[in-house]
Write an enzyme that holds these catalytic residues in place. Structure first.
Site, mmCIF file in Angstrom:
data_model
loop_
_atom_site.group_PDB
_atom_site.id
_atom_site.type_symbol
_atom_site.label_atom_id
_atom_site.label_comp_id
_atom_site.label_asym_id
_atom_site.label_seq_id
_atom_site.Cartn_x
_atom_site.Cartn_y
_atom_site.Cartn_z
ATOM 1 N N LYS A 129 34.824 38.392 40.718
ATOM 2 C CA LYS A 129 33.518 38.923 40.085
ATOM 3 C C LYS A 129 32.893 38.073 39.306
ATOM 4 O O LYS A 129 31.593 37.927 39.290
ATOM 5 C CB LYS A 129 33.998 40.368 39.319
ATOM 6 C CG LYS A 129 34.335 41.300 40.248
ATOM 7 C CD LYS A 129 34.547 42.503 39.658
ATOM 8 C CE LYS A 129 34.824 43.723 40.334
ATOM 9 N NZ LYS A 129 35.258 44.943 39.673
ATOM 10 N N LYS A 142 34.050 41.892 54.774
ATOM 11 C CA LYS A 142 34.389 43.339 54.085
ATOM 12 C C LYS A 142 33.105 43.930 53.849
ATOM 13 O O LYS A 142 32.081 43.278 53.269
ATOM 14 C CB LYS A 142 35.334 43.021 52.964
ATOM 15 C CG LYS A 142 35.569 44.483 52.172
ATOM 16 C CD LYS A 142 36.136 44.199 50.913
ATOM 17 C CE LYS A 142 35.730 45.259 50.059
ATOM 18 N NZ LYS A 142 35.564 45.488 48.768
ATOM 19 N N LYS A 175 28.747 46.370 48.630
ATOM 20 C CA LYS A 175 27.419 46.237 48.096
ATOM 21 C C LYS A 175 27.228 44.860 47.452
ATOM 22 O O LYS A 175 26.035 44.519 47.705
ATOM 23 C CB LYS A 175 27.364 47.236 46.963
ATOM 24 C CG LYS A 175 28.150 47.301 45.775
ATOM 25 C CD LYS A 175 27.659 48.198 44.775
ATOM 26 C CE LYS A 175 28.918 48.470 43.557
ATOM 27 N NZ LYS A 175 30.313 48.861 44.131
#
Ligand code: ADP
Ligand code: TRP
Length: 320
Positions: free
Chosen positions: A110, A189, A192
């Site tokens: 992230k 994958k 969003k």
């Protein structure tokens, strides 16, 4: 059997969320007692606009209710309506080895994608452990990307139970192999954060455009094709019956089938599935008081379980 899962209100839900997490949860309602929550404390690690946060929670609530969540049986609640979760997070933090968190992929992933490197983002698996353990959950249905977090939860529970006595049930992840990684329109994958999604409650024209954009190889219509190498087929089979899937696979192998035709068929199946749910969602949206009442009632029922576990955990560690 107690089943629990959560989803962050941090973006429009897509087919990866639907098949990887929502549908398994909806199906599991037949098999046990389901706890499902909107992980808004988690979403604070990425959503910093309060209006977007409020709207995101409303959207997730509407999405799940439209998809057929049975709120008589299932406890559906907002994570932040159970503040006991954050107190348990602290108790668990004090027994969580740093190395365990340092090994988690999601923090590094992230941060690499641009999320701020905060302590909350780093400690997020401990909050997730508290979500799971406070409800004494046995089964946690998630996509494959969340498996490591459920394993960390188990390790934390074992650590705590060994130190302080048996307070927590040990949970296990439940992952459906066939939907563990739903591909996006670019073949990675679906996520969003990759901008490769097909939203489940987007404008149908946009969904059609998203489906028509699915990346394929350059084989001609006449060429025989391998269905298992095709992103369109990977999504098609999620909607198809076994007979439809096998028939389509045979047509791929035989040649004479163009990707455009499969994409059109995929959109038709997508729309046949989601159009009635879209309508139900629009109806629900007119009665937000009902939606709020559902979440409040879920929170009341879940809070009773949470308070009991927290009381036992506090007692076990020697807090008054
Ligand atoms: P995103 O990757 O879009 O940010 P989340 O991380 O919020 O999605 O995932 C919410 C839930 O949906 C998790 O249980 C996750 O495992 C599942 N999920 C998300 N994307 C996929 C996918 N492409 N395939 C299968 N499951 C997925
Ligand atoms: N971390 C999960 C996600 O990003 C959401 C989540 C939070 C969750 N707490 C949970 C999932 C507990 C299952 C169980 O998708």
């Amino acid at each position: 059997m107690r089943i629990l899962s959560g989803i962050q209100p941090s973006g429009k839900l897509h087919l990866g969320n639907y098949f990887g997490m929502m549908k398994p949860i909806l199906d599991l309602q037949k098999e046990g007692e389901v706890f499902l929550f909107i992980a808004d404390y988690h979403a604070l690690t990425s959503v910093t606009d309060p209006r977007a946060m409020r709207q995101g929670s409303i959207d997730v609530a509407l999405d799940f209710l439209a998809c057929g969540l049975d709120t008589e049986k299932t406890l559906f609640y907002r994570q932040s309506d159970i503040p006991e979760v954050t107190e348990l997070t602290w108790l668990l933090s004090t027994v969580t080895p740093m190395g365990l968190l340092e090994r988690c992929h999601s923090y590094k992933d992230k941060v690499a994608k641009g999320l701020p490197a905060t302590h909350g983002l780093f400690a997020y698996p401990v909050l997730m452990a508290a979500d799971i353990l406070i409800m004494q959950s046995q089964v946690v249905p998630v996509g494959r990307d969340q498996k490591q977090h459920v394993e960390v939860t188990r390790d934390i529970a074992i650590k705590f139970n060994n130190l302080y006595g048996e307070v927590f049930t040990l949970p296990a992840p439940s992952i459906r192999d066939e939907v563990a990684v739903v591909p996006g329109v670019d073949g990675q994958k679906m996520s969003k954060s990759y901008n490769n999604t097909v939203e489940i409650f987007g404008d149908p024209k946009e969904s059609r455009a998203q489906i028509m954009r699915i990346v394929t190889d350059s084989k001609t219509v006449a060429d025989p094709k391998d269905p298992d190498q095709c992103n369109v087929f990977a999504l098609y089979k999620l909607f198809a019956s076994n007979a439809q899937r096998d028939e389509m696979a045979a047509r791929y192998r035989a040649g004479g089938l163009g990707y455009g035709e499969v994409k059109k068929r995929l959109f038709e199946m997508f729309d046949a599935h989601f159009a009635p749910l879209r309508q139900r969602r629009a109806e629900l949206q007119k009665n937000m008081d009902h939606v709020e009442a559902v979440l409040r009632s879920g929170a009341e029922r879940a809070a009773a379980v949470a308070r009991d576990t927290l009381r036992r955990a506090r007692q076990a560690v020697g807090l008054a």
